[in-house]
Design an enzyme around this catalytic site. Structure first.
Site, PDB file in Angstrom:
ATOM      1  N   SER A 165      -1.546 -15.046   0.758  1.00  0.00           N
ATOM      2  CA  SER A 165      -0.264 -15.487   1.310  1.00  0.00           C
ATOM      3  C   SER A 165      -0.573 -16.323   2.541  1.00  0.00           C
ATOM      4  O   SER A 165      -1.702 -16.280   3.057  1.00  0.00           O
ATOM      5  CB  SER A 165       0.545 -14.244   1.726  1.00  0.00           C
ATOM      6  N   TYR A 224       1.508  -5.629   5.639  1.00  0.00           N
ATOM      7  CA  TYR A 224       1.327  -6.768   4.733  1.00  0.00           C
ATOM      8  C   TYR A 224       0.293  -7.756   5.289  1.00  0.00           C
ATOM      9  O   TYR A 224      -0.627  -8.179   4.582  1.00  0.00           O
ATOM     10  CB  TYR A 224       2.683  -7.442   4.538  1.00  0.00           C
TER      11      TYR A 224
HETATM   12  P1  NAD Z   1       7.447  -9.390  -7.300  1.00  0.00           P
HETATM   13  O1  NAD Z   1       8.099  -8.263  -6.589  1.00  0.00           O
HETATM   14  O2  NAD Z   1       8.260 -10.346  -8.085  1.00  0.00           O
HETATM   15  O3  NAD Z   1       6.318  -8.823  -8.261  1.00  0.00           O
HETATM   16  C1  NAD Z   1       5.396  -7.866  -7.808  1.00  0.00           C
HETATM   17  C2  NAD Z   1       4.975  -7.063  -9.016  1.00  0.00           C
HETATM   18  O4  NAD Z   1       4.004  -6.099  -8.550  1.00  0.00           O
HETATM   19  C3  NAD Z   1       6.134  -6.278  -9.634  1.00  0.00           C
HETATM   20  O5  NAD Z   1       6.170  -6.470 -11.029  1.00  0.00           O
HETATM   21  C4  NAD Z   1       5.826  -4.829  -9.262  1.00  0.00           C
HETATM   22  O6  NAD Z   1       6.259  -3.897 -10.241  1.00  0.00           O
HETATM   23  C5  NAD Z   1       4.306  -4.871  -9.155  1.00  0.00           C
HETATM   24  N1  NAD Z   1       3.842  -3.769  -8.333  1.00  0.00           N
HETATM   25  C6  NAD Z   1       4.187  -3.488  -7.058  1.00  0.00           C
HETATM   26  N2  NAD Z   1       3.618  -2.331  -6.674  1.00  0.00           N
HETATM   27  C7  NAD Z   1       2.899  -1.888  -7.737  1.00  0.00           C
HETATM   28  C8  NAD Z   1       2.110  -0.735  -7.971  1.00  0.00           C
HETATM   29  N3  NAD Z   1       1.965   0.231  -7.040  1.00  0.00           N
HETATM   30  N4  NAD Z   1       1.511  -0.601  -9.170  1.00  0.00           N
HETATM   31  C9  NAD Z   1       1.683  -1.536 -10.130  1.00  0.00           C
HETATM   32  N5  NAD Z   1       2.425  -2.630  -9.975  1.00  0.00           N
HETATM   33  C10 NAD Z   1       3.035  -2.808  -8.787  1.00  0.00           C
HETATM   34  O7  NAD Z   1       6.594 -10.118  -6.170  1.00  0.00           O
HETATM   35  P2  NAD Z   1       5.972 -11.578  -6.061  1.00  0.00           P
HETATM   36  O8  NAD Z   1       6.740 -12.299  -5.071  1.00  0.00           O
HETATM   37  O9  NAD Z   1       5.729 -12.171  -7.391  1.00  0.00           O
HETATM   38  O10 NAD Z   1       4.592 -11.215  -5.358  1.00  0.00           O
HETATM   39  C11 NAD Z   1       3.357 -11.196  -6.026  1.00  0.00           C
HETATM   40  C12 NAD Z   1       2.247 -11.379  -5.017  1.00  0.00           C
HETATM   41  O11 NAD Z   1       2.407 -12.626  -4.362  1.00  0.00           O
HETATM   42  C13 NAD Z   1       2.206 -10.306  -3.918  1.00  0.00           C
HETATM   43  O12 NAD Z   1       0.871  -9.948  -3.643  1.00  0.00           O
HETATM   44  C14 NAD Z   1       2.815 -11.033  -2.748  1.00  0.00           C
HETATM   45  O13 NAD Z   1       2.331 -10.517  -1.534  1.00  0.00           O
HETATM   46  C15 NAD Z   1       2.317 -12.433  -2.975  1.00  0.00           C
HETATM   47  N6  NAD Z   1       3.099 -13.437  -2.287  1.00  0.00           N
HETATM   48  C16 NAD Z   1       4.438 -13.570  -2.539  1.00  0.00           C
HETATM   49  C17 NAD Z   1       5.152 -14.523  -1.852  1.00  0.00           C
HETATM   50  C18 NAD Z   1       6.610 -14.729  -2.081  1.00  0.00           C
HETATM   51  O14 NAD Z   1       7.212 -15.454  -1.301  1.00  0.00           O
HETATM   52  N7  NAD Z   1       7.208 -14.173  -3.104  1.00  0.00           N
HETATM   53  C19 NAD Z   1       4.522 -15.316  -0.910  1.00  0.00           C
HETATM   54  C20 NAD Z   1       3.168 -15.162  -0.674  1.00  0.00           C
HETATM   55  C21 NAD Z   1       2.482 -14.215  -1.379  1.00  0.00           C
END
Ligand code: NAD
Length: 275
Positions: free
Chosen positions: A157, A170
């Protein structure tokens, strides 16, 4: 793993040449013959990565704790769903170890000042976002080393490179993931394994939609104002990123053209870290 301990398979994937372990298949399906493991693949960025890797020919292990959504994604892309809570180390150690590509993506957020931050929430975030990637890699790297090819993509991120207040767990976890990624880059290089981070700004996913709703409530402003005035304040390109744009960056890091790129962090952030 799926409730009864066995994975849930989708339809058989098409054309994965068994002899493609060392060759680089050309064209759109350049990952034919490769196996990918994507965590958090039931939603958002992970789902988009799973779809992009499958479209490029990889067979995908769809890992998530959200059972129904994981099974749906696996069915759609001809992969295998593994319903696992990544905060449980034993469950993580039960995941398949045959991946040529690992996308460490699953994550969660909790927003609170350090002095109010629940310690158990802090520990949970480290287990899911740092310990699980470590455990998955320590089991899959020997397979990659044996095949002399591997790609590790860590979905970090902008918060792996910069801090924001109220996101101590985080920011800590993402900085740790950056360190793990670099160590794997150094250890993997003699074995044909690259390891890189992708560093998105705010992506339009359920994780961010939740934050928008919460912040709108907390600040008494509209969701549109949260996006424009809070989230995009530091971003030069004034829009959220789509999950597919992050997935294409991850896919590019698996392509034949990027074998020399390792140990880097690739911002996909519309200029956020240019400040
Ligand atoms: P999201 O919430 O859409 O998806 C996250 C997924 O992880 C979900 O399907 C959830 O069920 C799964 N998950 C969470 N905890 C879990 C666990 N204990 N066991 C198994 N599965 C688990 O989130 P996203 O936005 O797609 O984020 C994905 C990654 O991208 C994360 O690491 C997040 O930090 C990173 N990220 C997201 C953003 C953003 O703006 N959305 C920005 C930078 C980085």
């Amino acid at each position: 793993m799926e409730n009864n301990g066995s994975p849930v398979r989708g339809p058989a994937p098409t054309a994965h040449p068994s002899d493609a372990a060392t060759a680089e298949p050309a064209g759109d399906r350049f990952l034919a013959g490769r196996t990918a493991l994507v965590t958090g693949a039931a939603s958002g960025i992970g789902r988009a990565c799973a779809e992009a890797l499958a479209a490029a020919g990889a067979t995908v292990h769809v890992v998530d704790r959200a059972a129904e959504a994981a099974k749906r994604v696996a069915e759609e892309i001809g992969g295998t769903a593994w319903v696992v809570d990544l905060s449980d180390p034993d469950a993580v150690d039960g995941l398949p170890d045959d991946a040529d590509i690992v996308v460490n993506n699953a994550g969660l957020q909790h927003v609170a000042p350090v002095h109010d931050f629940p310690p158990e929430r802090f520990a949970l975030i480290q287990r899911v976002m740092v310990e699980a990637p470590f455990r998955i890699l320590r089991r899959t790297l020997p397979h990659m080393y044996e095949r002399e090819w591997g790609r590790v993509i860590n979905i970090s991120s902008v918060h792996g490179l910069r801090a924001s207040p109220f996101k101590s767990a985080y920011v800590t976890a993402k900085h740790a993931l950056e360190g793990l990624s670099k160590v794997v880059a150094l250890e993997g290089a003699p074995h044909g394994v690259t390891s890189n981070c992708v560093n998105p700004g705010y992506v339009r996913t359920p994780l961010v939609e939740d934050q928008i709703a919460n912040q709108a409530l907390a600040h008494g402003i509209s969701p549109e104002d949260v996006v424009e005035r809070v989230m995009l304040e530091r971003t030069a390109i004034k829009r959220l990123i789509e999950p597919e744009e992050v997935a294409q960056a991850a896919l590019w890091l698996c392509s034949p053209h990027t074998a020399y790129i390792t140990g880097v962090s690739l911002p996909v952030d519309g200029g956020w870290t240019a400040h």
